[in-house]
Design a protein around this motif. Structure first.
Motif, short mmCIF file in Angstrom:
data_model
loop_
_atom_site.label_atom_id
_atom_site.label_comp_id
_atom_site.label_asym_id
_atom_site.label_seq_id
_atom_site.Cartn_x
_atom_site.Cartn_y
_atom_site.Cartn_z
N HIS A 34 0.84 -1.19 0.00
CA HIS A 34 0.00 0.00 0.00
C HIS A 34 0.88 1.24 0.00
O HIS A 34 1.95 1.25 0.60
CB HIS A 34 -0.87 0.05 1.27
CG HIS A 34 -1.69 -1.17 1.50
ND1 HIS A 34 -2.94 -1.34 0.98
CD2 HIS A 34 -1.43 -2.29 2.23
CE1 HIS A 34 -3.43 -2.51 1.37
NE2 HIS A 34 -2.52 -3.10 2.14
N ALA A 87 -12.83 -4.79 -10.36
CA ALA A 87 -12.22 -5.91 -9.65
C ALA A 87 -12.68 -7.25 -10.20
O ALA A 87 -11.95 -8.24 -10.11
CB ALA A 87 -12.54 -5.81 -8.15
N GLU A 111 -6.28 -2.67 -2.96
CA GLU A 111 -7.64 -2.17 -2.76
C GLU A 111 -8.44 -2.18 -4.06
O GLU A 111 -9.67 -2.27 -4.05
CB GLU A 111 -7.65 -0.77 -2.12
CG GLU A 111 -6.85 0.28 -2.84
CD GLU A 111 -5.34 0.25 -2.55
OE1 GLU A 111 -4.64 1.04 -3.18
OE2 GLU A 111 -4.87 -0.57 -1.73
N GLN A 112 -7.77 -2.13 -5.20
CA GLN A 112 -8.43 -2.18 -6.50
C GLN A 112 -9.05 -3.56 -6.76
O GLN A 112 -9.92 -3.68 -7.61
CB GLN A 112 -7.45 -1.85 -7.62
CG GLN A 112 -6.85 -0.46 -7.55
CD GLN A 112 -7.88 0.62 -7.80
OE1 GLN A 112 -8.41 1.18 -6.85
NE2 GLN A 112 -8.18 0.88 -9.05
N SER A 114 -10.42 -5.49 -4.31
CA SER A 114 -11.20 -5.83 -3.13
C SER A 114 -12.34 -6.79 -3.47
O SER A 114 -13.07 -6.59 -4.44
CB SER A 114 -11.75 -4.55 -2.51
OG SER A 114 -12.48 -4.86 -1.34
N GLY A 115 -12.47 -7.83 -2.67
CA GLY A 115 -13.51 -8.82 -2.86
C GLY A 115 -13.07 -10.02 -3.69
O GLY A 115 -13.76 -11.04 -3.73
N ASP A 123 0.36 -6.93 5.28
CA ASP A 123 0.04 -5.64 4.67
C ASP A 123 1.28 -4.79 4.88
O ASP A 123 1.74 -4.62 6.02
CB ASP A 123 -1.15 -4.96 5.35
CG ASP A 123 -2.48 -5.40 4.78
OD1 ASP A 123 -2.62 -5.36 3.54
OD2 ASP A 123 -3.38 -5.75 5.56
#
Length: 156
Positions: A34, A87, A111-112, A114-115, A123
């Protein structure tokens, strides 16, 4: 959740930390990177990949989404999801097939995705503070906590 923090004075310090972490990896791990543009995510990834034995150029996979590196200890997949529009595209490319016991996945801009991404072992947050980079490692799994413990034990 275990944590580790450090100030990285320059690019060499970023590469040195990446090299130390690379020496603790055994495959099957996922590291999320990140940070803002220019924070050192690709530099850190390059340090890990080089320390694991890659002798060539390590380029950012900004346009290719993923760059594979077939290395002796295990295969490294270096992802850069910055330009990912949706995503769900990760599902279409078979993202789950990358996360195996014989691979290491380094993911910039997680984060792009996510899921569609698994929980990372670590992290890694890179930020600029007072003209220097700061790194914060946070474990999300027992394997990540073991990495941080080994890293801190190595310093003592």
């Amino acid at each position: 959740m275990a944590q580790y923090q450090a100030v990285l004075q320059d690019e060499a310090a970023t590469l040195a930390l990446a090299t130390r972490i690379a020496g603790l990896l055994s495959g099957g791990q996922t590291l999320f990177l990140h940070g803002d543009l220019g924070a050192g995510k690709t530099t850190f990834s390059r340090g890990v990949i080089t320390a694991l034995g890659h002798g060539g150029t390590v380029k950012s996979p900004t346009y290719t989404l993923v760059e594979p590196y077939q290395l002796k200890p295990f295969t490294v997949f270096h992802f850069d999801l910055y330009r990912l529009r949706d995503a769900e595209e990760l599902e279409f490319m078979g993202i789950r097939d990358y996360f195996r016991a014989d691979t290491l996945c380094l993911i910039e801009w997680p984060e792009q995705g996510s899921g569609y991404l698994p929980v990372p072992d670590l992290d890694i947050h890179l930020t600029f503070v007072d003209g220097h980079r700061r790194v914060l490692l946070q474990s999300q799994t027992p394997a990540g906590a073991a990495l941080i413990k080994a890293l801190t034990d190595d310093e003592q």
